[in-house]
Design a protein around this motif. Sequence first.
Motif, PDB file in Angstrom:
ATOM      1  N   ALA A  30      41.438  12.334  11.292  1.00 31.13           N
ATOM      2  CA  ALA A  30      41.555  13.176  12.484  1.00 31.13           C
ATOM      3  C   ALA A  30      40.902  14.539  12.267  1.00 31.13           C
ATOM      4  N   PHE A  31      41.356  15.299  11.275  1.00 30.99           N
ATOM      5  CA  PHE A  31      40.837  16.650  11.087  1.00 30.99           C
ATOM      6  C   PHE A  31      39.357  16.652  10.719  1.00 30.99           C
ATOM      7  N   VAL A  32      39.001  15.858   9.721  1.00 24.60           N
ATOM      8  CA  VAL A  32      37.599  15.841   9.269  1.00 24.60           C
ATOM      9  C   VAL A  32      36.667  15.303  10.347  1.00 24.60           C
ATOM     10  N   PRO A  33      36.953  14.159  10.998  1.00 23.19           N
ATOM     11  CA  PRO A  33      36.050  13.693  12.061  1.00 23.19           C
ATOM     12  C   PRO A  33      35.903  14.688  13.206  1.00 23.19           C
ATOM     13  N   ALA A  34      36.986  15.394  13.556  1.00 19.43           N
ATOM     14  CA  ALA A  34      36.887  16.374  14.641  1.00 19.43           C
ATOM     15  C   ALA A  34      35.956  17.512  14.255  1.00 19.43           C
ATOM     16  N   GLY A  35      36.089  18.012  13.032  1.00 20.01           N
ATOM     17  CA  GLY A  35      35.195  19.081  12.589  1.00 20.01           C
ATOM     18  C   GLY A  35      33.751  18.633  12.508  1.00 20.01           C
ATOM     19  N   VAL A  36      33.538  17.421  12.004  1.00 20.38           N
ATOM     20  CA  VAL A  36      32.174  16.889  11.899  1.00 20.38           C
ATOM     21  C   VAL A  36      31.561  16.706  13.283  1.00 20.38           C
ATOM     22  N   ALA A  37      32.330  16.167  14.223  1.00 18.04           N
ATOM     23  CA  ALA A  37      31.815  15.942  15.576  1.00 18.04           C
ATOM     24  C   ALA A  37      31.405  17.245  16.233  1.00 18.04           C
ATOM     25  N   ALA A  38      32.209  18.294  16.070  1.00 11.41           N
ATOM     26  CA  ALA A  38      31.875  19.590  16.673  1.00 11.41           C
ATOM     27  C   ALA A  38      30.578  20.141  16.098  1.00 11.41           C
ATOM     28  N   ALA A  39      30.441  20.078  14.764  1.00 11.56           N
ATOM     29  CA  ALA A  39      29.251  20.645  14.120  1.00 11.56           C
ATOM     30  C   ALA A  39      27.992  19.868  14.498  1.00 11.56           C
ATOM     31  N   VAL A  40      28.068  18.546  14.466  1.00 10.09           N
ATOM     32  CA  VAL A  40      26.884  17.724  14.738  1.00 10.09           C
ATOM     33  C   VAL A  40      26.495  17.787  16.209  1.00 10.09           C
ATOM     34  N   SER A  41      27.476  17.870  17.099  1.00  7.07           N
ATOM     35  CA  SER A  41      27.160  17.979  18.527  1.00  7.07           C
ATOM     36  C   SER A  41      26.376  19.262  18.805  1.00  7.07           C
ATOM     37  N   LEU A  42      26.812  20.357  18.194  1.00  4.06           N
ATOM     38  CA  LEU A  42      26.078  21.620  18.368  1.00  4.06           C
ATOM     39  C   LEU A  42      24.659  21.506  17.816  1.00  4.06           C
ATOM     40  N   LEU A  43      24.507  20.819  16.678  1.00  2.00           N
ATOM     41  CA  LEU A  43      23.175  20.648  16.085  1.00  2.00           C
ATOM     42  C   LEU A  43      22.272  19.837  17.031  1.00  2.00           C
ATOM     43  N   ALA A  44      22.793  18.734  17.573  1.00  2.00           N
ATOM     44  CA  ALA A  44      21.984  17.895  18.460  1.00  2.00           C
ATOM     45  C   ALA A  44      21.601  18.647  19.731  1.00  2.00           C
ATOM     46  N   VAL A  45      22.560  19.378  20.302  1.00  2.00           N
ATOM     47  CA  VAL A  45      22.261  20.157  21.509  1.00  2.00           C
ATOM     48  C   VAL A  45      21.212  21.215  21.210  1.00  2.00           C
ATOM     49  N   ALA A  46      21.300  21.828  20.037  1.00  2.00           N
ATOM     50  CA  ALA A  46      20.316  22.853  19.669  1.00  2.00           C
ATOM     51  C   ALA A  46      18.918  22.251  19.546  1.00  2.00           C
ATOM     52  N   ILE A  47      18.808  21.070  18.904  1.00  2.00           N
ATOM     53  CA  ILE A  47      17.494  20.439  18.731  1.00  2.00           C
ATOM     54  C   ILE A  47      16.879  20.103  20.086  1.00  2.00           C
ATOM     55  N   VAL A  48      17.663  19.456  20.946  1.00  2.00           N
ATOM     56  CA  VAL A  48      17.142  19.064  22.256  1.00  2.00           C
ATOM     57  C   VAL A  48      16.916  20.294  23.132  1.00  2.00           C
ATOM     58  N   GLY A  49      17.820  21.268  23.060  1.00  2.00           N
ATOM     59  CA  GLY A  49      17.710  22.461  23.897  1.00  2.00           C
ATOM     60  C   GLY A  49      16.499  23.306  23.573  1.00  2.00           C
ATOM     61  N   VAL A  50      16.113  23.369  22.307  1.00  2.23           N
ATOM     62  CA  VAL A  50      14.916  24.135  21.938  1.00  2.23           C
ATOM     63  C   VAL A  50      13.670  23.511  22.572  1.00  2.23           C
ATOM     64  N   LEU A  51      13.641  22.163  22.586  1.00  2.00           N
ATOM     65  CA  LEU A  51      12.479  21.480  23.133  1.00  2.00           C
ATOM     66  C   LEU A  51      12.492  21.461  24.663  1.00  2.00           C
ATOM     67  N   LEU A  52      13.685  21.226  25.246  1.00  2.00           N
ATOM     68  CA  LEU A  52      13.784  21.143  26.708  1.00  2.00           C
ATOM     69  C   LEU A  52      15.186  21.628  27.106  1.00  2.00           C
ATOM     70  N   PRO A  53      15.342  22.876  27.501  1.00  2.00           N
ATOM     71  CA  PRO A  53      16.671  23.453  27.752  1.00  2.00           C
ATOM     72  C   PRO A  53      17.521  22.636  28.722  1.00  2.00           C
ATOM     73  N   GLU A  54      16.926  22.142  29.818  1.00  2.00           N
ATOM     74  CA  GLU A  54      17.739  21.408  30.779  1.00  2.00           C
ATOM     75  C   GLU A  54      18.263  20.084  30.199  1.00  2.00           C
ATOM     76  N   ALA A  55      17.457  19.466  29.331  1.00  2.00           N
ATOM     77  CA  ALA A  55      17.935  18.245  28.662  1.00  2.00           C
ATOM     78  C   ALA A  55      19.051  18.581  27.673  1.00  2.00           C
ATOM     79  N   GLY A  56      18.950  19.724  27.021  1.00  2.00           N
ATOM     80  CA  GLY A  56      20.004  20.172  26.114  1.00  2.00           C
ATOM     81  C   GLY A  56      21.302  20.428  26.857  1.00  2.00           C
ATOM     82  N   ALA A  57      21.198  21.040  28.061  1.00  2.00           N
ATOM     83  CA  ALA A  57      22.396  21.300  28.866  1.00  2.00           C
ATOM     84  C   ALA A  57      23.041  19.992  29.314  1.00  2.00           C
ATOM     85  N   ALA A  58      22.202  19.017  29.728  1.00  2.00           N
ATOM     86  CA  ALA A  58      22.743  17.715  30.140  1.00  2.00           C
ATOM     87  C   ALA A  58      23.436  17.021  28.977  1.00  2.00           C
ATOM     88  N   LEU A  59      22.831  17.101  27.794  1.00  2.00           N
ATOM     89  CA  LEU A  59      23.447  16.489  26.613  1.00  2.00           C
ATOM     90  C   LEU A  59      24.766  17.160  26.284  1.00  2.00           C
TER      91      LEU A  59
END
Length: 548
Positions: A139-168
């Motif tokens: 519970a604790f570890v997966p929740a922390g990992v999910a939060a960190a990785v979600s921010l990373l994925a949004v950042a990668i997509v958002g840098v390339l295409l902000p509206e796609a990052g917002a949708a993600l």
Amino acid sequence: MTARRREDPLRRAVRLLDVPWRRVAGAVTLGALALGCAVGLAAVAAWLIARASQQPPVLVLSVAAVTVRAFGVGRGTLRYAERLVSHDVALRGVVSLRTTLYARLAAGRSEAVAALREGDLLARTGADADAVGDVVVRAFVPAGVAAAVSLLAVAIVGVLLPEAGAALLVLLLVVGVGAPWLADRAARETERRSVRARADMTAATLDVLGDAGPLAVSGALDARLDDLRRADRELVAATDVGARTSATSEAIQTAATGVAVVAALLLGVPAVASGRLSPEDLAVVVLTPLAAFEGVGALPAAAVQLRRSRAAAARIMALLDDAAPDPSAPAPVAVTPSDDGTALAAHDLACGWPSRPAPAVAGLDVTVPAGGSLAVVGPSGAGKTTLLLTLAGLLAPVGGRLERHAEASWTAEDAHLFDTTVLENLRVARGGVTEDEARDALAAVGLGPWAASLPDGLDTVVGPGGDAVSGGERRRLLVARALVSRAPVLVIDEPAEHLDPEGADAVVRMVLGLTAHGRTVVMATHHRGALDAADAVLSLDDAHAPAA
């Protein structure tokens, strides 16, 4: 006490895990890096495939190719390291929890433990403790990992295409919040109905495995098997209750992943046409969400584990709260020396449970001399076990006076035979028992030839996973365990239960004969055929039992 009971039981139980939060943070970091490698692998591989389709010089692709290999190796290596760290934290936490649990139960009110069925007690100290420890890993570890990785994925997509990052980001929030909420709803109902079913199943399983032979002889085996089947049906029904909601939770994640890919295409294709986004970057924007949802995909299971761990923590903390010393309760009966050779003496004694309004036994006067034997008989429900628990010091008297002039050991009717060697089963009572002492105790209870015939002697494993022992052998072995405790008074409850009449009489005579070894014996039994071997017989009839 009241304030502690109102506090979240999971928070209280987690404190007993003594979790090193720095190591938990390290596990989250390693997990985030491992899953980050998966996201990076998807992004770089997408770029590499798209760029390679344009047939550029090979050197243009060399860095991306090496990066793909690095992410592939790093994902597995970091995931393994995260599992090592997180499981080490969880296992050490469970050890700390169980150590604290045993210590508090040993120092607390013994009636809280005595009131529980064996299966229920084992469930709380076993499976429930494991469930509380699992909250870190699942519970604790997966929740922390999910939060960190979600921010990373949004950042990668958002840098390339902000509206796609917002949708993600929106879709990740839907899955990361909505799916766990639905999973928690399903788990809430499932846990509510399955907690009792699991305890009933544990108790029934222990009865069937531990006393299959005696139960078959007495004709009670079919009833126990029916109890086991009923508990299993209740557990299956409880699981089915939440299945539909759990399926909806899983469907949300799958649907959101597909919507994210379609949204990336719908937003990315016009961006490529307008020159805002290169074709290679479009591949990154479209394929990165596939890896991004891997992190939040673990959150429904984390929510279920959180619910399961909270239910387990509530059962553990309720046991600890019940066992906590009560300052208003009467002081326990102290062991005081005797000048007249008396081991136990009761005057107008009333015995009962604090949670019940009427005593089980009242107005009792009895004296047991040192080295003597007392057999307590009476119908079921007359209060034999309650009386013995009081004489052994595990229940405080509710009235009258009890004088204990010697330490007593208690052997319950359903005392557990552990899945270990004969010697270690005896060492449950006293850790320093030598092999010679063990053989002497086994010989005293009539198991000398049996012990000599075992394939590995005292190192033979008995119990559910070892060599089978008959009902009579099991009960004699439990009496031998009491004998090696060195307690002057042996208090033994129903040592001949579920045995045939001949075997029952033999066991009763053996127990009462332990006075020849300098022990005082107090025994409760339904069997009256061998009571001539007792120095005194106490019959608990309706005069001592509470009114119906």
